[in-house]
Design an enzyme around this catalytic site. Structure first.
Site, PDB file in Angstrom:
ATOM      1  N   GLU A  85       0.785  -1.288   0.015  1.00  0.00           N
ATOM      2  CA  GLU A  85       0.050   0.091  -0.040  1.00  0.00           C
ATOM      3  C   GLU A  85       0.948   1.291  -0.153  1.00  0.00           C
ATOM      4  OE1 GLU A  85      -2.365  -3.275   1.960  1.00  0.00           O
ATOM      5  OE2 GLU A  85      -0.427  -2.098   2.719  1.00  0.00           O
TER       6      GLU A  85
ATOM      7  N   TYR B 152       7.295   2.366  -7.714  1.00  0.00           N
ATOM      8  CA  TYR B 152       6.798   0.967  -7.762  1.00  0.00           C
ATOM      9  C   TYR B 152       6.259   0.804  -9.050  1.00  0.00           C
ATOM     10  CZ  TYR B 152       6.802   1.724  -2.528  1.00  0.00           C
ATOM     11  OH  TYR B 152       7.325   1.814  -1.182  1.00  0.00           O
TER      12      TYR B 152
END
Length: 149
Positions: free
Chosen positions: A106, A118
């Protein structure tokens, strides 16, 4: 820059918690890291070392074939040097070596540098956790990397 990586241990925790405190609005406590290292059988943590100084760290839980990133941080003085990228590459390798085939995490919806990192590593947004971060009420983006390699 010659970064080395090793499994986190109790000797690293003072440095790790200093980085944690300088990186997050609601940081994990020293005792939280002690618990992760000594009591949580799913946990796996590493540190990034530059000249034997802890400059970053990352952690994950590996449950069956899934790795869940719990935290990643780089000391503010060492950001922008691709240490976060190298830490995440290490986590992907180490997760795969421990049987994981996919990884999730998350990230705060407003954390653009982390989202960029990411995405660069192949993670894809797959959902939102509304109000996930209690300190600000901010949403978390759920990201997955389905194939580690």
């Amino acid at each position: 820059m010659n970064i080395e990586f090793e499994k986190m241990n109790a000797a690293h925790l003072t440095s790790v918690t200093a980085i944690e405190n300088s990186s997050f609005i609601t940081p994990w406590s020293y005792q939280s890291f002690v618990y992760e290292l000594s009591q949580n059988s799913f946990a796996y943590y590493i540190v990034a070392l530059l000249k034997n100084e802890v400059v970053g760290y990352a952690g994950m839980w590996i449950i069956l074939d899934e790795a869940h990133i719990t935290n990643v941080a780089v000391h503010p003085e060492h950001r922008g040097r691709k240490i976060g990228y190298a830490l995440m590459q290490q986590m992907l390798i180490r997760a795969a070596l421990r049987g994981a085939t996919k990884m999730t995490l998350e990230v705060r919806s407003t954390n653009e540098p982390a989202k960029k990192l990411y995405n660069l590593l192949g993670f894809k947004e797959s959902g939102i956790r509304k109000g996930y971060y209690e300190d600000t009420g901010e949403d978390a983006l759920i990201m997955w990397k389905e194939d580690l390699f």
